[in-house]
Structure formats: structure tokens, C-alpha cells
Design an enzyme around this catalytic site. Sequence first.
Site, PDB file in Angstrom:
ATOM      1  N   ARG A 149       0.840  -0.861   0.068  1.00  0.00           N
ATOM      2  CA  ARG A 149       0.106  -0.030  -0.031  1.00  0.00           C
ATOM      3  C   ARG A 149       1.015   0.727  -0.454  1.00  0.00           C
ATOM      4  NH1 ARG A 149      -3.469   1.815   4.792  1.00  0.00           N
ATOM      5  NH2 ARG A 149      -2.109   2.195   5.476  1.00  0.00           N
ATOM      6  N   CYS A 202       0.155   5.263   0.300  1.00  0.00           N
ATOM      7  CA  CYS A 202      -0.867   6.663   1.164  1.00  0.00           C
ATOM      8  C   CYS A 202      -0.264   7.902   0.390  1.00  0.00           C
ATOM      9  CB  CYS A 202      -0.813   6.645   1.936  1.00  0.00           C
ATOM     10  SG  CYS A 202      -2.587   7.900   2.681  1.00  0.00           S
TER      11      CYS A 202
END
Length: 123
Positions: A101, A103
Site C-alpha cells: 500500500r 498513501c
Amino acid sequence: MEPINAKNAPAAVGPYSHAVKINDLLYCSGQIPLNKDGEVVNGSVTEQAEQVMKNIGAVLEEVGLDYSNVIKTMIFITDMNDFQDVNEVYGKYFTGKLPARSCVEVSRLPKDVNVEIEVIAAF
């Protein structure tokens, strides 16, 4: 390349597909907090993140996948102070083997929403 458009997700807001399938991978376009009628879910970033995750689920479901098939996510938020709230929602959908991930905080998102998430999934 096989374009995918999910019948249970809000229509794309531009000239793109919800996702494209290439070999054993599904590249999903970023989802923003639109309801099925294409209206922005106005509310807290938590409510917006919930709608985004539901939209991602609809795209995955269209091709017989679910959140466990996701191998990479990219989260875009307009305020890094919202990270924890978005993370709490995200964590309800991704359990067990977690995807990679990223962000990032961005200055603006389509329709002035607070969060957008895109995913890559494997068949």
C-alpha cells in the site's frame, strides 16, 4: 486488454473503464465516494471511505474477485490528518494477508471529495 465496467458501481465520471484485465491481473481505476446514482457522499471522511471501499468491492465482484485478491492499493487523501480515519475503514476490508500500500496527500480530488483509492488485484 479487457475493459471491465461493474453494473453495481457508479458510472465512470470520464472516458475510462472501472478496471482492465490483463493476463492474471486486474488494474482498477481510482474509486471516489459516489453512490450508485453517481452522487457524491457528503459527510465525514469515514463515510466517504466506506463508500469508496463498497465501490471497489463492486468492481472486484464483477469479475468474481474480492478484497483478498488485492495485491496493491494506492490511497489519495486531501488531508493527511484524515489518515487514521481512512485507515480504520480500510482495515475492516483488508485482513489476513495484507496488500502492499501507498498513501499520499494530494491538493484536490475529482468532485472535491476527500479520498480516492485504486487497487490492483490478482486472479
